[in-house]
Design a protein around this motif. Structure first.
Motif, PDB file in Angstrom:
ATOM      1  N   GLN A  52       0.800  -1.226   0.000  1.00 16.73           N
ATOM      2  CA  GLN A  52       0.000   0.000   0.000  1.00 16.73           C
ATOM      3  C   GLN A  52       0.832   1.275   0.000  1.00 16.73           C
ATOM      4  O   GLN A  52       0.349   2.323  -0.434  1.00 16.73           O
ATOM      5  CB  GLN A  52      -0.914   0.028   1.242  1.00 16.73           C
ATOM      6  CG  GLN A  52      -1.970  -1.053   1.286  1.00 16.73           C
ATOM      7  CD  GLN A  52      -1.486  -2.331   1.973  1.00 16.73           C
ATOM      8  OE1 GLN A  52      -0.376  -2.379   2.501  1.00 16.73           O
ATOM      9  NE2 GLN A  52      -2.309  -3.366   1.948  1.00 16.73           N
ATOM     10  N   LEU A  53       2.066   1.217   0.524  1.00 16.30           N
ATOM     11  CA  LEU A  53       2.856   2.420   0.720  1.00 16.30           C
ATOM     12  C   LEU A  53       4.117   2.425  -0.126  1.00 16.30           C
ATOM     13  O   LEU A  53       4.677   1.364  -0.426  1.00 16.30           O
ATOM     14  CB  LEU A  53       3.254   2.557   2.195  1.00 16.30           C
ATOM     15  CG  LEU A  53       2.149   2.533   3.241  1.00 16.30           C
ATOM     16  CD1 LEU A  53       2.739   2.711   4.634  1.00 16.30           C
ATOM     17  CD2 LEU A  53       1.098   3.599   2.951  1.00 16.30           C
ATOM     18  N   ASP A  54       4.588   3.624  -0.474  1.00 15.76           N
ATOM     19  CA  ASP A  54       5.904   3.732  -1.087  1.00 15.76           C
ATOM     20  C   ASP A  54       6.959   3.723   0.024  1.00 15.76           C
ATOM     21  O   ASP A  54       6.641   3.699   1.215  1.00 15.76           O
ATOM     22  CB  ASP A  54       6.011   4.977  -1.973  1.00 15.76           C
ATOM     23  CG  ASP A  54       5.769   6.286  -1.222  1.00 15.76           C
ATOM     24  OD1 ASP A  54       5.897   6.302   0.021  1.00 15.76           O
ATOM     25  OD2 ASP A  54       5.457   7.295  -1.881  1.00 15.76           O
ATOM     26  N   ALA A  55       8.230   3.738  -0.370  1.00  9.59           N
ATOM     27  CA  ALA A  55       9.307   3.555   0.604  1.00  9.59           C
ATOM     28  C   ALA A  55       9.338   4.681   1.634  1.00  9.59           C
ATOM     29  O   ALA A  55       9.566   4.439   2.829  1.00  9.59           O
ATOM     30  CB  ALA A  55      10.645   3.462  -0.125  1.00  9.59           C
ATOM     31  N   GLU A  56       9.121   5.929   1.203  1.00  9.65           N
ATOM     32  CA  GLU A  56       9.199   7.041   2.149  1.00  9.65           C
ATOM     33  C   GLU A  56       8.062   6.981   3.166  1.00  9.65           C
ATOM     34  O   GLU A  56       8.268   7.209   4.368  1.00  9.65           O
ATOM     35  CB  GLU A  56       9.174   8.390   1.423  1.00  9.65           C
ATOM     36  CG  GLU A  56       9.400   9.567   2.363  1.00  9.65           C
ATOM     37  CD  GLU A  56       9.586  10.885   1.641  1.00  9.65           C
ATOM     38  OE1 GLU A  56       9.748  11.912   2.325  1.00  9.65           O
ATOM     39  OE2 GLU A  56       9.587  10.889   0.397  1.00  9.65           O
ATOM     40  N   LEU A 192      -3.692   6.529   9.205  1.00  7.81           N
ATOM     41  CA  LEU A 192      -3.165   6.176   7.885  1.00  7.81           C
ATOM     42  C   LEU A 192      -4.293   5.724   6.984  1.00  7.81           C
ATOM     43  O   LEU A 192      -5.129   4.905   7.368  1.00  7.81           O
ATOM     44  CB  LEU A 192      -2.125   5.056   8.005  1.00  7.81           C
ATOM     45  CG  LEU A 192      -1.649   4.433   6.678  1.00  7.81           C
ATOM     46  CD1 LEU A 192      -0.920   5.471   5.832  1.00  7.81           C
ATOM     47  CD2 LEU A 192      -0.744   3.239   6.950  1.00  7.81           C
ATOM     48  N   ALA A 193      -4.316   6.269   5.778  1.00  8.26           N
ATOM     49  CA  ALA A 193      -5.221   5.813   4.727  1.00  8.26           C
ATOM     50  C   ALA A 193      -4.428   5.745   3.428  1.00  8.26           C
ATOM     51  O   ALA A 193      -3.591   6.615   3.152  1.00  8.26           O
ATOM     52  CB  ALA A 193      -6.409   6.755   4.576  1.00  8.26           C
ATOM     53  N   ALA A 194      -4.668   4.693   2.655  1.00  8.47           N
ATOM     54  CA  ALA A 194      -3.998   4.542   1.363  1.00  8.47           C
ATOM     55  C   ALA A 194      -4.996   3.977   0.372  1.00  8.47           C
ATOM     56  O   ALA A 194      -5.843   3.149   0.721  1.00  8.47           O
ATOM     57  CB  ALA A 194      -2.788   3.623   1.486  1.00  8.47           C
ATOM     58  N   MET A 195      -4.894   4.416  -0.859  1.00  6.87           N
ATOM     59  CA  MET A 195      -5.829   3.946  -1.881  1.00  6.87           C
ATOM     60  C   MET A 195      -5.171   3.934  -3.247  1.00  6.87           C
ATOM     61  O   MET A 195      -4.305   4.765  -3.555  1.00  6.87           O
ATOM     62  CB  MET A 195      -7.078   4.834  -1.912  1.00  6.87           C
ATOM     63  CG  MET A 195      -6.809   6.296  -2.236  1.00  6.87           C
ATOM     64  SD  MET A 195      -8.182   7.413  -1.805  1.00  6.87           S
ATOM     65  CE  MET A 195      -7.947   7.588  -0.038  1.00  6.87           C
TER      66      MET A 195
END
Length: 340
Positions: A52-56, A192-195
């Motif tokens: 869901q997330l990039d490295a940063e 945290l929210a990711a889409m």
């Protein structure tokens, strides 16, 4: 049952290890740390929640968890569970008297394989959710559609609706085209929210981002052809309602999308307010419940969240929408002068 067993073990434990840095692993680690246990979170990938997330964003999330008492170690392989902890590849041991495994969903495909159906990671299905035997459907976490196995409840409901339409003849054209997932982390003091397509770079799309590691804040928008195709909100997430609607409906983003990252600046309005939220806005991602459905439920006599949940299933999945549902119900009651 797993949660009860973990809570019982935590009462007598002195140190815990959680294996797996996805959603459940992070929530378990944060929960154990909140009970006063020293916790080490071990993760195979190079950063947390790598799907869901990039490295940063993964780095900022790890630093946030460290401040909350969770030691995070990424890029490590757990080879063996010991009586007093775990052994890593290379021979190092990490001590613990409670070990929690949160290593993801693995489809159970033995029956399908024995029956001669096509099986890869999951049971392979087409857009009608049919296996390679057209009289057999598969849905949910055992099914693999277009190369993807979904480990969340919302896609299962969407797949079930397609199968129901086809089996009953309600809509013979019904097809499943994949799910637009919105992931919410439910851990105290971690927002945290990711889409969507969060891993795209400036070479593939327009990317707007803001990072303030000292504050535990990271925000990223991914825009393609004037539409929001991905977003990460870590830290204060007031804009999540607006971004979720833009993502779900494929609506055009403003000419200056940076205002979406900072609600209240540049005149950007956050659609968390029930007044501004259209009836078509999806409130409960897990069970595909809209504001309009909640309004209709309220008009039929549901005057609290429990009644709305019983009628629509809103809040009964991950529970992340409960505050929004409470807000809508309270607003509707206020409009009619009903005390709750």
């Amino acid at each position: 049952d797993d949660c009860r067993a973990i809570l019982a073990a935590a009462g007598a434990a002195r140190r815990a290890v959680v294996v797996g840095g996805g959603l459940l692993g992070i929530e378990a680690a944060r929960g154990l740390a909140g009970r006063g246990l020293p916790v080490t979170l071990l993760h195979l990938a190079g950063h947390l929640m790598e799907r869901q997330l990039d490295a940063e964003a993964g780095l900022v999330l790890g630093e946030t968890l460290a401040e909350l008492g969770v030691e995070v170690r990424t890029g490590v392989v757990v080879e063996e569970i010991l009586g007093d902890g775990v052994r890593l590849a290379g021979g190092e041991t990490v001590g613990a008297d409670l070990v929690v495994l949160a290593c993801g969903v693995r489809p159970v495909t033995g029956l399908a394989g024995d029956a001669g159906l096509e099986v890869a990671r999951g049971i392979v299905v087409d857009d009608e959710m049919r296996t390679d035997d057209p009289s057999i459907f598969a849905i949910g976490e055992c099914a693999q559609h277009d190369g993807t196995v979904y480990g969340l409840v919302a896609p299962a409901w969407e797949q079930a609706a397609v199968v129901a339409d086809l089996v009953t003849g309600t809509d013979k054209t019904s097809r499943y085209r994949g799910s637009r997932l919105v992931t919410r982390l439910k851990a105290r003091s971690v927002e945290l929210a990711a889409m969507g397509e969060t891993h795209l770079t400036e070479d593939d799309a327009e990317v707007v981002r803001f990072s303030h590691r000292a504050r535990g804040t990271y925000r990223k928008l991914v825009i393609r052809d004037g539409r929001l195709v991905g977003a990460i909100l870590l830290g204060e997430t007031a804009a999540v309602g607006t971004l979720t609607q833009l993502f779900d409906r494929g609506s055009p983003v403003p000419a200056d999308p940076s205002g979406l990252l900072f609600p209240g600046i540049s005149g950007s309005a956050v659609a968390e307010s029930p007044v501004r939220m259209p009836d078509a806005a999806k409130v409960c991602q897990c069970n595909n419940v809209t504001k309009g459905q909640i309004r209709a439920c309220w008009e039929s006599g549901a005057r609290d969240v429990e009644a709305v949940a019983a009628a629509t299933r809103a809040t009964t999945g991950c529970g992340g929408c409960r505050d929004v549902v409470e807000g809508i119900v309270g607003w509707l009651c206020e409009q009619e002068g009903i005390s709750v």
